[in-house]
Enzyme design. Sequence first.
Site, PDB file in Angstrom:
ATOM      1  N   GLU A   1      -4.139  -4.306   9.308  1.00  0.00           N
ATOM      2  CA  GLU A   1      -4.286  -5.113   8.388  1.00  0.00           C
ATOM      3  C   GLU A   1      -5.745  -5.825   8.812  1.00  0.00           C
ATOM      4  O   GLU A   1      -6.391  -6.388   7.817  1.00  0.00           O
ATOM      5  CB  GLU A   1      -3.217  -6.679   8.270  1.00  0.00           C
TER       6      GLU A   1
ATOM      7  N   HIS B   1      -5.877   0.854   2.939  1.00  0.00           N
ATOM      8  CA  HIS B   1      -4.915   0.883   3.625  1.00  0.00           C
ATOM      9  C   HIS B   1      -5.074   2.620   3.907  1.00  0.00           C
ATOM     10  O   HIS B   1      -3.944   3.122   4.228  1.00  0.00           O
ATOM     11  CB  HIS B   1      -3.487   0.149   3.300  1.00  0.00           C
TER      12      HIS B   1
ATOM     13  N   GLU C   1       0.833  -1.549  -0.159  1.00  0.00           N
ATOM     14  CA  GLU C   1       0.209  -0.033  -0.073  1.00  0.00           C
ATOM     15  C   GLU C   1       0.664   1.139  -0.089  1.00  0.00           C
ATOM     16  O   GLU C   1       0.540   2.377   0.665  1.00  0.00           O
ATOM     17  CB  GLU C   1      -0.748  -0.657   1.148  1.00  0.00           C
TER      18      GLU C   1
ATOM     19  N   ASP D   1       8.459  -9.765   9.460  1.00  0.00           N
ATOM     20  CA  ASP D   1       8.145 -10.514   8.827  1.00  0.00           C
ATOM     21  C   ASP D   1       7.185 -11.648   9.023  1.00  0.00           C
ATOM     22  O   ASP D   1       6.322 -11.960   8.445  1.00  0.00           O
ATOM     23  CB  ASP D   1       8.949 -10.407   7.725  1.00  0.00           C
TER      24      ASP D   1
ATOM     25  N   TYR E   1      -5.107 -10.391   9.968  1.00  0.00           N
ATOM     26  CA  TYR E   1      -5.768  -9.718   8.480  1.00  0.00           C
ATOM     27  C   TYR E   1      -7.117 -10.193   9.479  1.00  0.00           C
ATOM     28  O   TYR E   1      -8.054  -9.517   8.829  1.00  0.00           O
ATOM     29  CB  TYR E   1      -5.279 -10.838   7.754  1.00  0.00           C
TER      30      TYR E   1
ATOM     31  N   HIS F   1      -8.399  -3.663  -1.019  1.00  0.00           N
ATOM     32  CA  HIS F   1      -7.472  -4.113  -0.027  1.00  0.00           C
ATOM     33  C   HIS F   1      -6.331  -2.960   0.470  1.00  0.00           C
ATOM     34  O   HIS F   1      -6.193  -1.665   1.128  1.00  0.00           O
ATOM     35  CB  HIS F   1      -6.935  -5.215   0.170  1.00  0.00           C
ATOM     36  N   GLU F   2      -5.113  -2.853  -0.863  1.00  0.00           N
ATOM     37  CA  GLU F   2      -4.470  -1.818  -0.433  1.00  0.00           C
ATOM     38  C   GLU F   2      -4.481  -0.603  -0.349  1.00  0.00           C
ATOM     39  O   GLU F   2      -4.645   0.642   0.184  1.00  0.00           O
ATOM     40  CB  GLU F   2      -3.485  -2.065  -1.970  1.00  0.00           C
TER      41      GLU F   2
HETATM   42  N1  BES Z   1       0.769  -4.446   3.779  1.00  0.00           N
HETATM   43  C1  BES Z   1       0.711  -5.647   3.424  1.00  0.00           C
HETATM   44  C2  BES Z   1       1.731  -6.752   2.961  1.00  0.00           C
HETATM   45  C3  BES Z   1       3.180  -6.559   3.542  1.00  0.00           C
HETATM   46  C4  BES Z   1       2.525  -6.977   4.916  1.00  0.00           C
HETATM   47  C5  BES Z   1       4.108  -6.432   3.703  1.00  0.00           C
HETATM   48  C6  BES Z   1       3.500  -7.308   6.252  1.00  0.00           C
HETATM   49  C7  BES Z   1       4.759  -6.616   4.363  1.00  0.00           C
HETATM   50  C8  BES Z   1       5.222  -6.740   5.146  1.00  0.00           C
HETATM   51  C9  BES Z   1      -0.321  -5.755   2.177  1.00  0.00           C
HETATM   52  O1  BES Z   1      -0.983  -5.002   2.292  1.00  0.00           O
HETATM   53  C10 BES Z   1      -0.878  -6.771   1.794  1.00  0.00           C
HETATM   54  O2  BES Z   1      -1.276  -7.160   3.448  1.00  0.00           O
HETATM   55  N2  BES Z   1      -0.445  -7.314   1.128  1.00  0.00           N
HETATM   56  C11 BES Z   1      -1.374  -9.102   0.393  1.00  0.00           C
HETATM   57  C12 BES Z   1      -2.859  -8.788  -0.039  1.00  0.00           C
HETATM   58  C13 BES Z   1      -4.180  -9.237   0.865  1.00  0.00           C
HETATM   59  C14 BES Z   1      -5.212  -8.933  -0.316  1.00  0.00           C
HETATM   60  C15 BES Z   1      -4.185  -9.377   1.442  1.00  0.00           C
HETATM   61  C16 BES Z   1      -0.721  -9.944  -0.064  1.00  0.00           C
HETATM   62  O3  BES Z   1       0.486  -9.113  -0.210  1.00  0.00           O
HETATM   63  O4  BES Z   1      -0.701 -11.202  -0.056  1.00  0.00           O
HETATM   64 ZN    ZN Z   2      -2.614  -5.067   3.944  1.00  0.00          ZN
END
Ligand code: BES
Ligand code: ZN
Length: 627
Positions: free
Chosen positions: A345, A326, A298, A400, A408, A322-323
Amino acid sequence: MRIHFPVVLPAAFLLAAACTKAPPPVQSRLEEKFSERRDIHSYSNPTEVRVNHVGLDLDVSFTDKVLRGSATLTLDRPVRDKPLILDSRDLKISRAETSADGVTWAPTGFQVGSVDRILGAPLSVTLPVDAKQVRIFYETAPTASGLQWLTPQQTAGKKHPFLFTQSQAIHARSWIPTQDSPGVRVRYSAKIRVPAGLQAVMSARNDPMQKGVTEYTFEMPQPIPAYLIALAVGDLSFQAISKRTGVWAEPVMLAKAAKELEDTEKMVQAAERLYGLYRWEQYDVLILPPSFPFGGMENPRLTFATPTILAGDKSLVGLIAHELAHSWSGNLVTNATWRDFWLNEGFTTYFERRIQEEVYGAERSEMEALIEKQEVIREMADLPEKDEMLYVDLKGRDPDEGMTQVPYVKGMLLLRRLEEVFGRDRFDVFLRGYFNEFAFKSIVTGDFIEYIENNLLNHDRDLAAKINLQEWLTQPGLPAETPQPKSDALQKTEAAAKDWLAGRRELSSLPTKSWSTQEWLHFLRSMPPSLDANRMSQLDAAFSLTESGNSEILAEWLLMAIRGGYRTAYPKLDRFLMEVGRRKYIKPLYQELAKTPEGKSHAKKVYAKARAGYHPISAATVDDLLK
Ligand code: BES
Ligand code: ZN
């Protein structure tokens, strides 16, 4: 002479009585338990010296795979006699200067502390009493954890190299020496020099008219945490979707991407109707090459997205919802530490459902909610209990690692529970208030609790009693009161699967023509854990699943192929693992392969070739699985 205050006095008296005598509200002071503001994933000292602006001046060298230049940091100094402490990882620092007026600069001392495997190293800079700015000259490592350098071969156009950053959670420090904590917000500006023919874009004001140059300038006027600073460089073009939304992609992908994402403006409008104006002027999406380790990121004003969402039928654009969400939950109101990640999330997943409902209807949104709930339940079966809590303990761990479905989906379900109990109208008023109250701030879970106590729960203690916040935040599993999404359509696909398995129904009689991605996924997941190769080949003959152009369906299918030993799909599996670096897909595939000795040796063989093309984040995950 005595002065009487006949009106004021009783009021004051009542107030005093209330403070001393009234029993405390049931959950009062709960917030204290959740109010740790110190960020254990940063060495920085923002309570003493705080960075409020970052000025980048960087050369992008594809030959050396480094960024080289300087970062100028502007400081607030609540405490005068302390050094500035920054985060860094694998940075080569050549010198540091300070300035009191931004005009004259003098060299200053700096020291890089010892390296921690997870956190990198603290960079301490000596500050003269009157210093207001610090300038650090540095170069990144070719292996910087927040950067991926792609060869032309790894791009869609195959002609030009590509670079992108991925700073969340704690990788900004590998390309910018700054206070890499989500509790510290900065505005930023940047001058980025690139080889001729390449375009630079950032999570900032991107002027599509700025093209064909070798130095790009950017301005990000809103304060954001360091993990949202982002840069990409490649052969990129822009196509507008509406006045304030558009797509950046490699030229060969642009038309397809713009078509797939044509509902973006509708989504922004839906989001605004729900929770207030979009505050970042422009909302663009950048389609990255397939090695991008996430589905989406995002980055403000410019969501970074995997090309695997381009299914051709808009079925995977929920990721954009989703993004986009954010832009409120995460970017406007930000988790102050990674322990509070669920605030980003969980709120976003809830908000995403609501945008989808507005744009594509409740039925689709419910399907996704049901699938997500099923996924989190499955995932929790293998998670240690301590990772099943929303308020997760990340001590000694890489943030991470906290990236499971729990923040989520459990987070979304908590908000859905609140909606269920208080009613949608009241809950929406509450959420709008929340986004306004904390706009452009970083908050901890305790701030949320205090706010919800005062603005929702205390207004109706009977209803509030139906929600045990403490349990949601600190207990494993899902509370008994967890909402249950319902979908007739998914029930039907489940029944269809069972009927076919029991020999009661032919595949050719299933109404698959009208099935959405979600129905397909649910159909496949309704099969037994390991479906034999014979059954797999019947499905394949009927539906060409091995050739599916839908990444979600394909990834699920390939997983089943491994479980059931369906060798026909292996060449496709190998190609998928070579091409796609999205961690959500490749992690379960490698994991499944690694369960048997033959599978593991196959995995190692493919990985030996694929690894060079993976992003450091994905590679680290697979390294861990196959070690
Ligand atoms: N912000 C996250 C990605 C993220 C989280 C990167 C933690 C690094 C550390 C992003 O918004 C996200 O959740 N992406 C998901 C997609 C979403 C539809 C659930 C993904 O990348 O799968
Ligand atoms: Zn996210």
